[in-house]
Design a protein around this motif. Structure first.
Motif, PDB file in Angstrom:
ATOM      1  N   PRO A  91      -8.361  -3.406  18.351  1.00 13.41           N
ATOM      2  CA  PRO A  91      -7.472  -4.508  17.963  1.00 13.41           C
ATOM      3  C   PRO A  91      -7.925  -5.164  16.657  1.00 13.41           C
ATOM      4  N   GLY A  92      -6.941  -5.324  15.752  1.00 11.29           N
ATOM      5  CA  GLY A  92      -7.181  -6.062  14.516  1.00 11.29           C
ATOM      6  C   GLY A  92      -8.064  -5.379  13.500  1.00 11.29           C
ATOM      7  N   PRO A 128       2.978 -12.415  10.354  1.00 11.27           N
ATOM      8  CA  PRO A 128       1.595 -12.623  10.813  1.00 11.27           C
ATOM      9  C   PRO A 128       1.293 -11.821  12.074  1.00 11.27           C
ATOM     10  N   GLY A 129       0.104 -11.232  12.113  1.00  8.74           N
ATOM     11  CA  GLY A 129      -0.317 -10.488  13.295  1.00  8.74           C
ATOM     12  C   GLY A 129       0.440  -9.199  13.531  1.00  8.74           C
ATOM     13  N   ARG A 130       1.091  -8.682  12.470  1.00  9.58           N
ATOM     14  CA  ARG A 130       1.872  -7.447  12.648  1.00  9.58           C
ATOM     15  C   ARG A 130       0.966  -6.261  12.939  1.00  9.58           C
ATOM     16  N   ALA A 131       1.567  -5.237  13.535  1.00  2.80           N
ATOM     17  CA  ALA A 131       0.838  -3.992  13.775  1.00  2.80           C
ATOM     18  C   ALA A 131       0.621  -3.265  12.453  1.00  2.80           C
TER      19      ALA A 131
END
Length: 594
Positions: free
Chosen positions: A200-201, A350-353
């Protein structure tokens, strides 16, 4: 004219004819002849010149009407030899015109030189023809090297000999696959790996740009003119450059399939125009999707790497770029489609894949829409090709800048090709018919978020980038340079299995291409199903692969032969795709089918 003078004149005529035949053959091939091969080829042409020349002189003994077909025959042989050896632009009308003009010149010459001893002349002609047949049999079946020279560099004699004696390469291919392939099911020990757990991230955006038919030497870093592709040259100056990358095949479908699966052509099975990429293989886009990526592709060469052929596996969005009435969508159309996608993809959310984006340009491919177009003359064709390179270079540079601005500086951009293009490097044109460096050596540039610049000399294959891009996608702190050096291969493999059933009968070398090659750090071995010949090259002394030393280095050849089968872990029977009229028409316009 006295008898002695006439005999000398006839001998001079036959000598000039022989010098024309052998001289043209030697002058027009870039391949080197060993002394023994040169002697053998010269003898064969001498026998051909004597048998045809005396036969024509014998016919001329019977008068002007008989001299005409004799002259037409000699003219046809001469013009055909010129045509096949030089790729001169002979249409059917031009060929006939050249034959007629040449025959007009030959008729009075044959009549002037016609001997009075008809029976002796005929016997000598038939004896020379019989000797030629025996010599051709010995050369074809007795010498791999002479057979190779005949088939590829002396088509005037080689093509009729192959049509009479040779085993069709398509039959060789069928026997090869029948003997190697089993059920066509991937053995359990080497099935696709289990789905990976995302990080993740931590996963960067990855862009894969493929420029169809781009030769490595188009770039300055591989010896190209600095002003030919300045945009890619600038990109290379701030990127990792893979100096020694080889394709696993010299045409699009098979090569891209190796990029997408990490498999060799025999393993993934997508090796010919009717074949599709089998669904049981884990494709590159599926790896990215499994890691939580959004995936999109923009493909111009959809006839080979489109939905119908299974190359959409793993792509959430897959755009086949088509334009009514056009051979293919040009680079500016590709950029326009990608720019529209950027506007709607929510890249700034924001926080897109993370994204995996594949973009496939086709502009350097025939029929060369930017410049003067296709030409059978190699130099002119290269000029048209270079015009395409300048055009696509601008487009790719603009796209990379636009994507970096939209995706951000934490993006990996990989730019490469699927194969190169030949312009007489080995006497032919186009691609997909050989496994020489001009078709297998690929340019490869990887722009990293850190902007690291280094030249990587590791010996890599196209299939290696399946693993490399997958490692990048996992978000680990991967050192690409160290990874590449650790992956560097002592043995590299490539193969080609392409059929062109509508190819003219007189060009069997292009009808079915069945070839396999292995390369170690010093030597390259090539086996061809066309005539079932072997070629061996010392890459250090002969990097262009022009001097076949298979006869002189038989021990090296025998040592490398087992590597052909050792390189391929399993053989998969091809599965046919359903090809629409639209797909077939595109393949026809690109020159893949007639």
């Amino acid at each position: 004219m006295t008898g002695a003078t006439a005999r000398r004149a006839r001998a001079g005529f036959l000598g000039v004819f022989w010098l024309y035949l052998v001289g043209l053959a030697l002058a027009t091939t870039p391949a080197h002849y060993a002394a023994l091969d040169l002697a053998g080829i010269s003898v064969l042409y001498a026998l051909l010149a004597v048998s045809l020349g005396l036969g024509a002189l014998w016919l001329a003994c019977f008068g002007w009407l008989a001299a005409l077909p004799a002259a037409l025959g000699l003219a046809a042989v001469s013009v055909w030899h010129l045509r096949e050896q030089t790729w001169l632009p002979y249409s059917r009308q031009a060929f006939v015109s050249s034959v007629v003009v040449t025959a007009v010149v030959l008729v009075p010459l044959l009549r002037a030189l016609a001997p009075s001893t008809r029976r002796r002349t005929l016997r000598a002609s038939l004896a020379a023809a019989a000797a030629l047949v025996i010599a051709l049999l010995g050369a074809y079946f007795g010498s791999n090297q002479l057979r190779w020279h005949l088939l590829l560099h002396n088509k005037l004699m080689g093509t009729p000999t192959f049509l009479a004696l040779g085993r069709p390469a398509g039959d060789v291919r069928s026997a090869l696959w029948d003997s190697r392939s089993g059920s066509g099911i991937l053995p359990p020990a080497i099935r696709a790996p289990a789905r990976s757990v995302p990080v993740p991230g931590a996963s960067p955006d990855v862009v894969f740009v493929l420029i169809d038919t781009l030769r490595a030497d188009a770039l300055a870093l591989h010896g190209g003119a600095p002003d030919l592709m300045p945009g890619l040259n600038r990109l290379a100056e701030r990127s990792l450059v893979f100096e020694d990358l080889r394709a696993n095949a010299s045409w699009t479908k098979s090569s891209v399939a190796s990029f997408f699966t990490g498999l060799l052509p025999e393993e993934h099975g997508a090796v010919d125009h009717p074949d599709r990429l089998r669904g049981e293989w884990t494709a590159l886009a599926e790896v990215f999707a499994d890691l939580g990526y959004r995936t999109a592709a923009f493909v111009t060469n959809y006839g080979n790497v489109g939905r119908a052929t299974g190359f959409d596996q793993g792509f959430e969005e897959f755009y086949e770029l088509k334009r009514d009435g056009a051979v293919y969508t040009r680079a500016e159309g590709v950029n326009a489609a990608v720019n529209q996608w950027i506007g709607r993809a929510g890249l700034a959310a924001p926080g897109r894949a993370p994204f995996f984006l594949y973009v496939h340009y086709l502009d350097p491919h025939l029929p060369y829409l930017s410049g003067p177009g296709w030409s059978p003359i190699h130099a002119r064709a290269r000029e048209a090709y270079d015009a395409e390179l300048r055009y696509v270079d601008r487009a790719v540079s603009e796209l990379v800048d636009r994507l970096l601005a939209a995706l951000g500086s934490g993006t990996f951009v990989f730019v490469t090709s699927d194969h190169g293009e030949e312009f007489g490097d080995h006497g032919e044109r186009d691609h997909g018919h050989s496994l020489y460096p001009e078709q297998l050596h690929l340019p490869a540039i990887l722009l990293t978020p850190a902007g690291r610049h280094e030249r990587i000399g590791a010996r890599l294959e196209a299939r290696d980038f399946f693993d490399l891009l997958a490692e990048i996608a996992r978000g680990d702190s991967l050192d690409v340079v160290s990874w590449s050096r650790a992956r560097s291969r002592s043995i590299r493999y490539a193969s080609q299995y392409v059929s062109r059933p509508a190819t003219a009968l007189h060009r069997p070398q292009l009808r079915d291409t069945v070839m396999r090659s292995v390369e170690d750090p010093d030597w390259t071995l090539i086996w061809s199903g066309f005539g079932e010949t072997w070629e061996l090259y010392h890459d250090g002394r002969d990097p262009r692969e022009l001097q076949n030393v298979a006869r002189a280095r038989r021990e090296t050849l025998q040592a490398l032969r087992p590597r052909l089968d050792e390189a391929v872990r399993f053989w998969t029977r091809p599965v046919a795709a359903e090809q629409s009229h639209d797909t077939i028409e595109m393949l026809r316009k690109l020159g893949y089918v007639q």
